[in-house]
Design a protein around this motif. Structure first.
Motif, PDB file in Angstrom:
ATOM      1  N   THR A 272       1.363  -1.444  -0.296  1.00 15.43           N
ATOM      2  CA  THR A 272       0.091  -0.034  -0.131  1.00 15.43           C
ATOM      3  C   THR A 272       0.697   0.834  -0.148  1.00 15.43           C
ATOM      4  O   THR A 272       0.354   2.340  -0.668  1.00 15.43           O
ATOM      5  CB  THR A 272      -0.755   0.684   1.189  1.00 15.43           C
ATOM      6  OG1 THR A 272      -0.157  -0.076   3.123  1.00 15.43           O
ATOM      7  CG2 THR A 272      -1.806  -1.331   0.804  1.00 15.43           C
ATOM      8  N   GLU A 273       1.774   0.877   0.469  1.00 17.00           N
ATOM      9  CA  GLU A 273       2.797   2.434   0.722  1.00 17.00           C
ATOM     10  C   GLU A 273       3.407   2.348  -0.307  1.00 17.00           C
ATOM     11  O   GLU A 273       4.718   3.592  -0.624  1.00 17.00           O
ATOM     12  CB  GLU A 273       3.929   2.689   2.373  1.00 17.00           C
ATOM     13  CG  GLU A 273       2.694   2.374   3.252  1.00 17.00           C
ATOM     14  CD  GLU A 273       2.762   2.329   4.608  1.00 17.00           C
ATOM     15  OE1 GLU A 273       4.806   2.823   4.835  1.00 17.00           O
ATOM     16  OE2 GLU A 273       2.224   2.026   5.119  1.00 17.00           O
TER      17      GLU A 273
ATOM     18  N   GLU B 209       4.692   1.387  -4.678  1.00 19.09           N
ATOM     19  CA  GLU B 209       4.534   1.514  -5.605  1.00 19.09           C
ATOM     20  C   GLU B 209       4.704  -0.594  -6.665  1.00 19.09           C
ATOM     21  O   GLU B 209       5.138  -0.699  -8.026  1.00 19.09           O
ATOM     22  CB  GLU B 209       4.996   2.553  -6.900  1.00 19.09           C
ATOM     23  CG  GLU B 209       3.699   3.459  -6.902  1.00 19.09           C
ATOM     24  CD  GLU B 209       3.389   4.210  -7.364  1.00 19.09           C
ATOM     25  OE1 GLU B 209       2.684   3.689  -8.757  1.00 19.09           O
ATOM     26  OE2 GLU B 209       2.632   5.187  -7.957  1.00 19.09           O
TER      27      GLU B 209
ATOM     28  N   SER C 176       2.132  -2.192  -9.090  1.00 19.73           N
ATOM     29  CA  SER C 176       1.848  -1.580  -9.108  1.00 19.73           C
ATOM     30  C   SER C 176       1.240  -1.433 -10.522  1.00 19.73           C
ATOM     31  O   SER C 176       0.600  -1.575 -11.482  1.00 19.73           O
ATOM     32  CB  SER C 176       1.062   0.031  -8.757  1.00 19.73           C
ATOM     33  OG  SER C 176       2.367   0.671  -9.336  1.00 19.73           O
ATOM     34  N   ARG C 177       2.500  -1.372 -11.384  1.00 23.40           N
ATOM     35  CA  ARG C 177       2.841  -1.945 -12.373  1.00 23.40           C
ATOM     36  C   ARG C 177       2.363  -3.459 -13.159  1.00 23.40           C
ATOM     37  O   ARG C 177       3.949  -3.992 -13.064  1.00 23.40           O
ATOM     38  CB  ARG C 177       3.982  -1.217 -13.238  1.00 23.40           C
ATOM     39  CG  ARG C 177       3.874   0.503 -12.859  1.00 23.40           C
ATOM     40  CD  ARG C 177       4.724   0.958 -12.663  1.00 23.40           C
ATOM     41  NE  ARG C 177       4.729   3.019 -12.275  1.00 23.40           N
ATOM     42  CZ  ARG C 177       5.397   3.804 -13.605  1.00 23.40           C
ATOM     43  NH1 ARG C 177       6.299   3.150 -14.341  1.00 23.40           N
ATOM     44  NH2 ARG C 177       5.414   4.732 -12.371  1.00 23.40           N
ATOM     45  N   PRO C 178       1.796  -3.500 -14.638  1.00 26.42           N
ATOM     46  CA  PRO C 178       2.405  -5.054 -15.064  1.00 26.42           C
ATOM     47  C   PRO C 178       3.291  -5.631 -15.450  1.00 26.42           C
ATOM     48  O   PRO C 178       3.814  -4.527 -15.747  1.00 26.42           O
ATOM     49  CB  PRO C 178       1.156  -5.373 -15.423  1.00 26.42           C
ATOM     50  CG  PRO C 178       0.506  -3.699 -16.150  1.00 26.42           C
ATOM     51  CD  PRO C 178       0.950  -2.399 -14.286  1.00 26.42           C
TER      52      PRO C 178
ATOM     53  N   ASP D  91      -4.060  -4.066 -18.851  1.00 21.39           N
ATOM     54  CA  ASP D  91      -3.448  -2.957 -18.239  1.00 21.39           C
ATOM     55  C   ASP D  91      -4.159  -1.874 -19.211  1.00 21.39           C
ATOM     56  O   ASP D  91      -4.628  -1.002 -19.346  1.00 21.39           O
ATOM     57  CB  ASP D  91      -2.623  -2.452 -17.743  1.00 21.39           C
ATOM     58  CG  ASP D  91      -2.226  -1.362 -17.238  1.00 21.39           C
ATOM     59  OD1 ASP D  91      -3.140  -1.280 -16.112  1.00 21.39           O
ATOM     60  OD2 ASP D  91      -1.407  -0.283 -16.835  1.00 21.39           O
ATOM     61  N   LEU D  92      -3.030  -2.028 -20.621  1.00 24.84           N
ATOM     62  CA  LEU D  92      -2.914  -1.071 -21.482  1.00 24.84           C
ATOM     63  C   LEU D  92      -4.663  -0.789 -22.087  1.00 24.84           C
ATOM     64  O   LEU D  92      -5.307   0.247 -22.063  1.00 24.84           O
ATOM     65  CB  LEU D  92      -2.413  -0.988 -22.392  1.00 24.84           C
ATOM     66  CG  LEU D  92      -1.084  -0.451 -22.717  1.00 24.84           C
ATOM     67  CD1 LEU D  92      -0.241  -1.426 -23.725  1.00 24.84           C
ATOM     68  CD2 LEU D  92      -0.720   0.370 -22.389  1.00 24.84           C
TER      69      LEU D  92
ATOM     70  N   VAL E 294       7.067  -1.805 -22.497  1.00 28.58           N
ATOM     71  CA  VAL E 294       6.258  -0.903 -21.281  1.00 28.58           C
ATOM     72  C   VAL E 294       6.849  -2.317 -20.148  1.00 28.58           C
ATOM     73  O   VAL E 294       7.178  -1.747 -19.379  1.00 28.58           O
ATOM     74  CB  VAL E 294       4.534  -0.995 -21.542  1.00 28.58           C
ATOM     75  CG1 VAL E 294       4.096  -0.690 -20.730  1.00 28.58           C
ATOM     76  CG2 VAL E 294       4.697   0.177 -22.824  1.00 28.58           C
TER      77      VAL E 294
ATOM     78  N   ALA F  62       9.897  -1.250 -18.802  1.00 28.83           N
ATOM     79  CA  ALA F  62      10.129  -0.025 -18.011  1.00 28.83           C
ATOM     80  C   ALA F  62       9.153  -0.028 -16.639  1.00 28.83           C
ATOM     81  O   ALA F  62       9.536   0.498 -15.574  1.00 28.83           O
ATOM     82  CB  ALA F  62       9.625   0.567 -18.955  1.00 28.83           C
TER      83      ALA F  62
ATOM     84  N   GLU G 256      11.596   0.722  -6.831  1.00 31.20           N
ATOM     85  CA  GLU G 256      10.556   0.763  -5.715  1.00 31.20           C
ATOM     86  C   GLU G 256      11.013   0.050  -4.437  1.00 31.20           C
ATOM     87  O   GLU G 256      10.723   0.318  -3.239  1.00 31.20           O
ATOM     88  CB  GLU G 256       9.175   0.217  -5.989  1.00 31.20           C
ATOM     89  CG  GLU G 256       7.923   1.374  -6.796  1.00 31.20           C
ATOM     90  CD  GLU G 256       7.816   2.997  -6.183  1.00 31.20           C
ATOM     91  OE1 GLU G 256       7.489   3.197  -5.401  1.00 31.20           O
ATOM     92  OE2 GLU G 256       8.360   4.650  -6.067  1.00 31.20           O
TER      93      GLU G 256
ATOM     94  N   ARG H 173      12.222   1.818  -1.113  1.00 28.81           N
ATOM     95  CA  ARG H 173      11.042   1.769  -0.295  1.00 28.81           C
ATOM     96  C   ARG H 173      10.707   1.055   0.175  1.00 28.81           C
ATOM     97  O   ARG H 173      10.480   1.168   1.801  1.00 28.81           O
ATOM     98  CB  ARG H 173      10.053   3.146  -0.831  1.00 28.81           C
ATOM     99  CG  ARG H 173      10.466   4.637  -1.629  1.00 28.81           C
ATOM    100  CD  ARG H 173      10.181   5.058  -1.987  1.00 28.81           C
ATOM    101  NE  ARG H 173       8.438   4.794  -2.161  1.00 28.81           N
ATOM    102  CZ  ARG H 173       7.674   4.750  -1.376  1.00 28.81           C
ATOM    103  NH1 ARG H 173       7.481   6.308   0.078  1.00 28.81           N
ATOM    104  NH2 ARG H 173       6.034   4.237  -1.194  1.00 28.81           N
TER     105      ARG H 173
END
Lengths: 263, 445
Positions: free
Chosen positions: B157-158, B160, B163-165, B174-175, B309, B312, B320, B323
């Motif tokens: 949750t804090e 990412e 969050s990205r496929p 996702d697109l 994509v 990237a 991430e 963090r």
């Protein structure tokens, strides 16, 4: 007091817009969650500001440009809040919050020098302003949705992944906003124009009084008509509809600013 | 009590070794582990990328020996490991804080082959559930795994990180979500009937599309594929009609030159009222003319675009992890604090027992002399209780607080000396209970 409330409203809209943009750009900062609440708070205080205006001993008329712009901003924000409840349209709400900030800030400055005008015996002026404001704010919604559509479309075509893009509304949602805004906005503005004509007829005996205000209203209505015909008659939707709506709204803004500067 | 983690993963052992250690039903193995005296509690995590056992044990060396033997003799069934890698190089060990950190990193998907992948947390939860239901888990591992899940949730949750496929199929879905608000009322057209299309069909079905049409040069192959996935089968001659009805188009068919060109798309767009078409060309050479991407309301991605994509996004996930590591470190320190506080429990219990013993003995003496009635006796008893509790409240609270910090051990030692808790001849010492029941200690903590 009403002017101070307008300044507070402008500040709330500005902070809401910036918080929403920051929420989209840097979601980990979690500003986005506060943005709808700030916008809602701004709309609430905005309502109080109108109530305060109404209770003034000699209130400025709704037909004055600053009051009308403030009303338009208020209705636009309420429309954005309603849309936010239905879909992930945070980017749209951010744009509307910033537009509303500009409108309310202008109103807060311009309201200082406004002289009270004799109240009309009929309700046509108020009806005209309220209906036209609702119609024009929906054109603003369509224009903003169009601008966002173009941004997302360009990003998707460029094939470069961008984190912000994933937090903007989908193209389909933006296209639906365009359709809804035109479907409701055009009849509202049309009724507003009719109310304005009836008001003019009562005052001057003519349906079309001429002058900047009448020209501005006619231009706005013509833009709307063109958008509605292109979308619903010629089937122009998607990117083309978005570009038309964005250009139409930009042109209207230019005309309003131009008219405001000239009069 | 020590925490020990032994295992192997995709970094230390090749797949042909890992697959020999894969466990489908871990419960019998866990029960075998905890029935000996070397291991108190155990959880076994077995996925395609790792096999790990987390245990608590009173003696580290004996537990280590037991687990290594368990890996080699039991799980590996004593079959020889590949000659180029020794067993010790493939198995890693982590003890106490390091073991906690490793488990937290695994649960948070920082240690995964694909950083941020969501399956691992479910697999860790399953492993824990099996151990807990089978009675192989005690208070220490209960707390450890609960903390691992909380840590993983924070990371998700804090940051990412997830969050990205990062897989091509998920990037495509996702697109599609960036173009369409919902896929539930959308129709897909798949051109081809090979493995790529079959994999795509599975992914699209998972995304919840309303309907899928499969068009192929050989209609029988299309029919075979369509029947397995509840799609409809068509020939390539139907493409113009199918294209006008399709919101998502995916192609992977062998052709010399693009078979879907701009005029075909322009005609389809007109027929569908310019509703957008998301097109994924997985064919090499291209099945769709790249010029199509220049048309309004058509979004064309080929396999390189999707891979770009995905890469990237993977890079962003890796960024991430910095963090995520910081969050894991915070959670490890919190768990270590709890573990240290656990060490204070025996001392606190002895201190309370000593005080209660003294209170009771002095009370008995006083009551024998005073000869009070029932009401007075109860009053005096309550008074002594209250005095003892109030006197002990501050030292016990401080001991608990300090025990979570580095200097906690010194405070515990000081308490033992000051209150003569190690002296069996001291008053009330006979009432002491040794720190042998981890269950009670954990409950007290």
């Amino acid at each position: 007091m009403a002017i101070e409330l307008h300044q507070l409203v402008a500040a709330l809209y500005l902070v809401a817009g910036l918080a929403q943009i920051l929420g989209i750009a840097i979601p980990k900062l979690r500003f986005g969650r506060a943005a709808p609440w700030l916008l809602g708070a701004g709309a609430f205080v905005h309502g109080l500001a109108f109530a305060q205006l109404h209770t003034m001993p000699s209130p400025p008329s709704l037909t004055h440009l600053p009051t009308a712009v403030s009303l338009m901003a208020w209705i636009g924000v309420l429309q954005s809040l309603a849309l936010l409840r239905r879909a992930r349209l945070e980017g749209l709400a951010a744009g509307m919050a910033l537009l509303a900030f500009v409108g309310v800030f202008y109103a807060s400055l311009a309201l200082r020098g406004v002289e009270p005008v004799p109240t009309s015996a009929t309700s046509w002026p108020h009806l005209h302003v309220i209906l036209a404001s609702a119609g024009l704010s929906l054109l603003a919604v369509a224009g903003l949705a169009g601008a966002l559509f173009i941004a997302v479309d360009r990003a998707l075509k460029s094939k470069r992944p961008a984190a912000w893009r994933r937090r903007l509304p989908s193209l389909e949602a933006l296209d639906r906003v365009n359709s809804l805004a035109l479907s409701f906005g055009f009849p509202l503005l049309s009724c507003g124009v009719v109310a304005g004509m009836l008001w003019t007829q009562g005052e001057t005996g003519r349906l079309f009084a001429g002058g900047a205000h009448a020209i501005w209203s006619s231009v706005a209505w013509a833009i709307y008509l063109a958008l509605v015909v292109a979308r619903f008659r010629l089937g122009r939707r998607g990117r083309e509809a978005a570009v038309r709506a964005a250009l139409g709204f930009a042109f209207l803004l230019f005309v309003v600013v131009g008219v405001g500067a000239l009069t | 009590m020590k925490i020990l983690l032994v295992g192997m993963n995709h970094r230390t052992a090749p797949v042909e070794v890992r697959e020999r250690f894969t466990v489908n039903d871990p419960l019998p193995w866990l029960q075998k582990l905890v029935e000996g005296e070397e291991i108190e509690e155990a959880v076994l995590l077995s996925t395609c990328n790792r096999v790990e056992i987390v245990v608590t044990a009173p003696n580290l060396e004996r537990a280590r020996h037991r687990l290594r033997g368990f890996f080699h003799r039991d799980l590996g069934q004593a079959s020889p490991l590949p000659h180029h890698r020794s067993e010790s190089a493939m198995l890693y060990e982590h003890v106490d804080s390091d073991a906690v950190r490793h488990l937290f990193r695994v649960a948070a998907s920082i240690d995964s082959l694909v950083v941020g992948e969501p399956q691992i947390l479910g697999q860790v939860k399953d492993a824990y559930r099996v151990a807990a239901e089978g009675g192989a888990c005690g208070p220490l591992l209960n707390r450890l795994f609960t903390s691992a899940f909380a840590s993983a949730k924070r990371v998700r949750t804090e940051t990412e990180i997830a969050s990205r496929p990062v897989s091509v199929a998920r990037v495509a879905v996702d697109l599609a979500h960036q173009i369409f608000e919902s896929l539930a009322d959308k129709h897909a057209l798949l051109v081809g009937a090979g493995e790529m299309i079959e994999a795509a069909l599975e992914a699209l079905r998972g995304a919840g599309l309303a309907s899928v049409a499969v068009a192929n040069r050989t209609p029988e192959h299309a029919a075979d594929l369509a029947s397995r996935f509840g799609a409809t089968a068509h020939g390539l001659d139907e493409l113009p009609v199918l294209l006008a009805a399709a919101d998502v188009v995916m192609t992977s068919i062998g052709v010399d030159r693009p078979m879907l060109d701009a005029p075909l798309f322009e005609k389809a767009l007109r027929e569908r009222g310019r509703r957008p078409i998301f097109t994924i060309d997985l064919g090499v050479p291209h099945n769709v003319d790249p010029v199509v991407n220049q048309l309004d309301d058509v979004y064309l991605y080929d396999v390189d675009d999707l891979a770009g994509v995905a890469e990237a996004n993977a890079e962003e996930r890796r960024r991430e992890t910095v963090r995520a590591e910081a969050i894991v470190q915070e959670e490890v320190e919190r768990f270590d604090g709890w573990l240290s506080a656990l060490q204070a429990v025996p001392t606190i219990r002895r201190l309370r027992a000593r005080a209660e013993s003294i209170r009771q003995s002095e009370l008995d003496k006083a009551l024998a002399k005073l000869g009070l009635g029932d009401a007075e006796r109860k009053g005096v008893e309550a008074l002594t209780h209250s005095i003892v509790n109030k006197l002990l409240h501050a030292p016990v609270s401080r001991l608990r607080e300090r025990a979570e910090r580095e200097e906690g051990l010194a405070y515990l030692e000081a308490a033992k000396v000051l209150f003569a808790l190690d002296d069996p001849a001291a008053p009330g010492a006979e009432a002491d209970t040794p720190a042998s029941a981890p269950d009670r200690e954990a409950e007290d903590a």
